[in-house]
Scaffold this active site. Structure first.
Site, PDB file in Angstrom:
ATOM      1  N   ARG A  82      29.099  30.907  47.571  1.00 34.84           N
ATOM      2  CA  ARG A  82      29.740  31.434  48.778  1.00 34.84           C
ATOM      3  C   ARG A  82      28.843  32.467  49.457  1.00 34.84           C
ATOM      4  NH1 ARG A  82      35.721  33.589  48.031  1.00 34.84           N
ATOM      5  NH2 ARG A  82      34.623  35.368  47.159  1.00 34.84           N
ATOM      6  N   LYS A 184      31.974  35.863  53.935  1.00 37.20           N
ATOM      7  CA  LYS A 184      32.394  37.178  53.432  1.00 37.20           C
ATOM      8  C   LYS A 184      31.445  38.254  53.967  1.00 37.20           C
ATOM      9  CE  LYS A 184      34.819  38.644  49.285  1.00 37.20           C
ATOM     10  NZ  LYS A 184      36.214  38.431  49.677  1.00 37.20           N
ATOM     11  N   GLU A 220      45.358  33.660  57.238  1.00 37.90           N
ATOM     12  CA  GLU A 220      45.421  34.388  55.963  1.00 37.90           C
ATOM     13  C   GLU A 220      45.729  35.845  56.246  1.00 37.90           C
ATOM     14  OE1 GLU A 220      41.756  35.052  53.815  1.00 37.90           O
ATOM     15  OE2 GLU A 220      40.559  34.331  55.480  1.00 37.90           O
TER      16      GLU A 220
HETATM   17  C1  LIG Z   1      37.377  37.788  49.317  1.00 37.14           C
HETATM   18  C2  LIG Z   1      38.447  37.285  50.233  1.00 37.14           C
HETATM   19  C3  LIG Z   1      39.529  36.520  49.779  1.00 37.14           C
HETATM   20  C4  LIG Z   1      39.779  36.229  48.327  1.00 37.14           C
HETATM   21  O1  LIG Z   1      38.788  35.473  47.737  1.00 37.14           O
HETATM   22  P1  LIG Z   1      38.628  35.399  46.146  1.00 37.14           P
HETATM   23  O2  LIG Z   1      37.375  34.642  45.969  1.00 37.14           O
HETATM   24  O3  LIG Z   1      39.806  34.669  45.627  1.00 37.14           O
HETATM   25  O4  LIG Z   1      38.575  36.798  45.659  1.00 37.14           O
HETATM   26  C5  LIG Z   1      40.423  36.039  50.717  1.00 37.14           C
HETATM   27  N1  LIG Z   1      40.302  36.324  52.030  1.00 37.14           N
HETATM   28  C6  LIG Z   1      39.277  37.092  52.495  1.00 37.14           C
HETATM   29  C7  LIG Z   1      39.210  37.370  53.940  1.00 37.14           C
HETATM   30  C8  LIG Z   1      38.331  37.590  51.616  1.00 37.14           C
HETATM   31  O5  LIG Z   1      37.341  38.338  52.091  1.00 37.14           O
END
Ligand SMILES: *Cc1c(COP(=O)(O)O)cnc(C)c1O
Length: 341
Positions: A82, A184, A220
């Protein structure tokens, strides 16, 4: 070597300095070998790309002790992949996957005494991140970068049981179509601070963001993906190109199908249909799943039948199965558990 003397059950989610962190620098077109260091401070030029144009990204995962006394990390290869995708989108040099995983292993092993004991509910949070470190004033990617991994012990997410939360539909948008919502990047969090502070002031735990183009579909929250359970037990998660692909959510969808025999769907979820779901949860590394009891849409409340006292039955099963896999009580799918010691 002995475990640190911390009150594991009482620590929160904050930075606690541990002994070692991993640092690698990118210069002249390549990553150096990298090394563990005890220095938690970073010194860089005032004109660094990260300071001027926010060229930075991060990951988050956990290490913990399993029932049989091993120290493990959960799917670090997924975080490595990722972060490589994020780097491509931000014109940053990807840190190679195998090296990322090895750096996670080395950093956790060096901080072994900080890994909370099995059963404490606490874990060692691992924060890989990267930023543009060389001077940038014209709008350009930096030429030099630093990749770092630090660890910090974090307490149990749910103290005294997982109580469902109330969230609200935000008037702000999190991510544009074809924007950076699916990577991210630190910048996605910078712009979420204002909406989350407003939500907290008004008594809500999180913001539900709708799709920016039509404001009809569920995306989300600021940092967690949605899972919904239909009245006939199907696990539904929203599909959208501007959702960050949560490792926890993808793992839970696998668990739903392959461990619990549930039907799963990843598809657009319209806000209008949310009132018909039986259960709702938010998934991410920090909590695994936080149950949502209520969604407030500008004063109109959607109350899930699972209520405000405890997780709904399907979400609870998903939670118990994935945490069981993580803690070594249930056999994991091939490659999910990275043994460190
Ligand atoms: C990091 C993150 C998540 C959760 O991801 P995980 O890999 O399950 O920790 C969900 N939404 C956003 C916007 C994130 O930055």
């Amino acid at each position: 070597m002995a475990k640190k003397d911390l009150k594991w059950g009482e620590i929160g989610f904050g930075y606690i300095k541990t002994d070692y962190r991993f640092v690698s620098n990118f210069k002249n077109g390549e990553w150096d070998e990298g090394a563990l260091t005890e220095d938690e401070n970073i010194s860089m030029i005032e004109c660094a790309g990260v300071l001027q144009y926010s060229q930075s990204c991060f990951e988050g995962l956990k290490a913990y002790e399993t029932e049989d006394g091993h120290i493990v990390a959960f799917r670090p290869d997924m975080n490595a992949e990722r972060m490589m995708n994020t780097c491509k989108r931000l014109e940053m040099p990807p840190f190679p996957k195998e090296r990322f995983v090895k750096a996670v292993i080395d950093t956790v092993a060096a901080n072994e005494d900080w890994v909370p004991p099995y059963g404490s509910g606490a874990t060692l949070y691992i924060r890989p991140f990267m930023f543009g470190s060389s001077a940038v004033i014209g709008v350009n990617p930096a030429e030099e970068y630093q990749f770092r991994i630090f660890t910090t012990p974090v307490g149990p997410y749910f103290k005294g049981g997982a109580k469902p939360i109330t969230i609200r539909v935000s008037d702000f948008d999190r991510a544009a179509p074809r924007g950076t919502g699916n990577v991210k990047a630190g910048l996605n969090y910078a712009m979420s601070l204002h909406p989350i502070m407003i939500a907290h002031r008004e008594g809500f735990a999180e913001n539900l963001y709708l799709d920016a183009a039509t404001r009809t579909r569920v995306e989300e929250t600021g940092g967690a993906n949605f899972l919904f359970i239909t009245k006939d037990g199907t696990v539904v998660t929203p599909r959208s190109d501007s959702i960050l692909p949560s490792v926890t959510r993808r793992s839970l969808m696998y668990v739903a199908e392959h461990y619990l025999g549930l039907k799963t769907e990843e598809r657009p979820v319209y806000f209008d249909e949310v009132q018909d779901f039986a259960e709702c949860g938010l998934c991410g590394t920090a909590a695994v799943i936080s149950p949502v009891g209520k969604i407030n849409d500008h004063g109109h409340e959607i109350c899930f039948p699972s209520g405000m006292e405890k997780m709904g039955p399907v979400i609870q099963k998903l939670y118990d199965t994935l945490t069981g896999i993580q803690m070594g009580r249930i056999e994991a799918p091939e490659g999910w558990i990275q043994v460190i010691k």
